[in-house]
Design a protein around this motif. Sequence first.
Motif, short mmCIF file in Angstrom:
data_model
loop_
_atom_site.label_atom_id
_atom_site.label_comp_id
_atom_site.label_asym_id
_atom_site.label_seq_id
_atom_site.Cartn_x
_atom_site.Cartn_y
_atom_site.Cartn_z
N LEU A 115 0.84 -1.20 0.00
CA LEU A 115 0.00 0.00 0.00
C LEU A 115 0.88 1.25 0.00
O LEU A 115 1.75 1.41 0.86
CB LEU A 115 -0.92 0.01 1.22
CG LEU A 115 -1.87 -1.18 1.39
CD1 LEU A 115 -2.66 -1.04 2.69
CD2 LEU A 115 -2.81 -1.30 0.20
N PHE A 116 0.62 2.15 -0.94
CA PHE A 116 1.34 3.43 -0.99
C PHE A 116 0.41 4.63 -0.82
O PHE A 116 0.87 5.76 -0.78
CB PHE A 116 2.10 3.55 -2.32
CG PHE A 116 3.33 2.70 -2.38
CD1 PHE A 116 4.55 3.19 -1.93
CD2 PHE A 116 3.28 1.41 -2.87
CE1 PHE A 116 5.68 2.40 -1.97
CE2 PHE A 116 4.40 0.61 -2.91
CZ PHE A 116 5.61 1.11 -2.46
N GLU A 117 -0.89 4.39 -0.73
CA GLU A 117 -1.83 5.50 -0.53
C GLU A 117 -2.80 5.19 0.60
O GLU A 117 -2.99 5.99 1.50
CB GLU A 117 -2.58 5.78 -1.84
CG GLU A 117 -1.69 6.32 -2.96
CD GLU A 117 -2.47 6.62 -4.21
OE1 GLU A 117 -3.70 6.41 -4.22
OE2 GLU A 117 -1.86 7.08 -5.20
N GLU A 118 -3.42 4.04 0.54
CA GLU A 118 -4.46 3.69 1.50
C GLU A 118 -3.85 3.16 2.79
O GLU A 118 -2.87 2.41 2.77
CB GLU A 118 -5.37 2.61 0.88
CG GLU A 118 -6.68 2.42 1.59
CD GLU A 118 -7.60 1.51 0.80
OE1 GLU A 118 -8.80 1.82 0.68
OE2 GLU A 118 -7.12 0.49 0.28
N ASP A 137 -0.67 -1.12 -4.72
CA ASP A 137 -1.81 -0.20 -4.69
C ASP A 137 -1.41 1.08 -3.93
O ASP A 137 -1.32 1.09 -2.72
CB ASP A 137 -3.00 -0.88 -4.01
CG ASP A 137 -4.27 -0.08 -4.11
OD1 ASP A 137 -4.26 0.99 -4.75
OD2 ASP A 137 -5.28 -0.51 -3.52
N SER A 138 -1.17 2.15 -4.64
CA SER A 138 -1.24 2.18 -6.08
C SER A 138 0.15 2.35 -6.68
O SER A 138 1.05 2.91 -6.05
CB SER A 138 -2.12 3.35 -6.55
OG SER A 138 -1.47 4.58 -6.40
N LEU A 144 -1.02 -4.10 -10.84
CA LEU A 144 -0.59 -2.72 -10.61
C LEU A 144 -1.81 -1.82 -10.73
O LEU A 144 -2.44 -1.75 -11.79
CB LEU A 144 0.48 -2.31 -11.62
CG LEU A 144 1.71 -3.21 -11.75
CD1 LEU A 144 2.66 -2.65 -12.80
CD2 LEU A 144 2.42 -3.35 -10.41
N ILE A 145 -2.13 -1.12 -9.65
CA ILE A 145 -3.27 -0.20 -9.66
C ILE A 145 -2.77 1.17 -10.13
O ILE A 145 -1.89 1.77 -9.51
CB ILE A 145 -3.89 -0.08 -8.25
CG1 ILE A 145 -4.17 -1.47 -7.68
CG2 ILE A 145 -5.14 0.77 -8.30
CD1 ILE A 145 -5.08 -2.32 -8.52
N VAL A 146 -3.32 1.65 -11.24
CA VAL A 146 -2.86 2.90 -11.86
C VAL A 146 -4.03 3.88 -11.91
O VAL A 146 -5.09 3.57 -12.47
CB VAL A 146 -2.32 2.65 -13.28
CG1 VAL A 146 -1.80 3.95 -13.89
CG2 VAL A 146 -1.22 1.59 -13.25
N ALA A 147 -3.83 5.06 -11.33
CA ALA A 147 -4.90 6.06 -11.24
C ALA A 147 -4.89 6.97 -12.47
O ALA A 147 -3.87 7.18 -13.11
CB ALA A 147 -4.74 6.89 -9.98
#
Length: 478
Positions: free
Chosen positions: A305-308, A367-368, A402-405
């Motif tokens: 986790l890098f955001e949540e 994520d993300s 990979l979650i990409v915004a």
Amino acid sequence: MAKRKTSKPISTGITGLDDILRGGLPPSNLYMLQGAPGAGKTTAALQFLRAGVEAGERCIYVSLSQTAAELESIAISHGWTMEGIRVEELSASDAVSGGADQTIFQTAELRLDETRQAIERAIDEHKPSRLVYDSLLEIRLITGDTPRFRRELIGFKAFLAKRNVVALLLDTQDREGNNGEEVEGIAHGVIRFDKSLEDYGAVRRRIEVSKMRGVPIADGYHDMAIREGEGVVVFPRIVAGSASEDNRPELIKSGVDTLDEMFGGGQESGTITLVIGQSGTGKSTMASLYSTAALERGECVALFLFEERLETFFRRSEGLGMNLRPFYDSGQLIIRDFNPNEISPGEFAQIVQTIVTEDNTRVVVIDSFTGYLNSLPHRDKAVRDIQSLLKYLARAGVLTMLIVAQHGLLGQNVGIDVDVSFLGDTVLLLRLTEHDGRLRRNITVVKKRHGPHDLDVHELFIQSSGITVVPYNPLPEA
């Protein structure tokens, strides 16, 4: 004194550096460790000697620049002791045998001779197998010119070689990486510590083995750090070929039949999936969905986790009927929660590699990925670093998501300024569309390198009862 009977490499005391050196330093040679002040040279030198003590060897630290009390303080800061390490505290600017009042009248040659004699006397008395010489800067200052300094260093190298001593010479560089002399050719190997301060965030440390005779080293820069209780820690770059390629592709299902059908039956192990979408489209929900399905099959899952926040992740998943806490408590689900700018690409790659190797992890989620790249000072270089890690994971038979915004609520621009589309074997696109005052979540498989897939647009429903994917039916016109 323990005698070496083989040509087995000598451990540096730093595991990552030994990996770069393919086992350690070749025995009975002289090496240089270069770096700016504060780069970690003294800490690494103590680790080198401590490794010798653990191997039953005699070790000596010849210090011309630091006192024994200062060295003891550094060791204590890491929870170490100086037991088994003899500290020979000298002064290259004062006469070794005389008082400070007499040194003002001494020539440089006399001071150099007395310093050399004191060092040689200490070596002959203690008969060490390992020696640290700290530092060459003091000797350089009193020799005054390059030829004399080179002759002094060559003579010292010959003296050590006759006594079968592995020596690590510390050399201070200026901010431009220069040490004032060209002496690297004398040493059997040269290791450089690099320390740089970015515009924002913590200091970045790197290591380079710029020279090592007779060893097929992993050249180039490798990330490193100085950690309390650990000392210098080195993170070798990932080598994709080190992973096994014996894994046959397996279909990895999500637990939602209609979604699996969109992928031609499921996603394949050993592939990279980019999950791209705007905020609120269900990107992290997809990660939770595949994680839950893998965990219920008895597989291990790693989530980075890098955001949540961790608690937010658990509560969001629970709101969708996916209780992941028991898996986390049992160790089957491994979660690492990172703050921005706290981790280098090299360290992150090593953490992932270790988890996959030790826990036989089958699914990895970042994520993300957008948050990870945006936390790094050089995102274009970070993409190259992550590409090696992704290739390693693919060869290890891991499904990596990979979650990409994307920017904006309804925008179409990816939220990073570098192209990452080439990284994905599969691309799952999530979108929000608006019709007659209602937002609808659309889901499409726009790319799949391995096997057939459904190109039709489907609608994604995220409810407390679970996840549902149905064929997209346009709403009738009013």
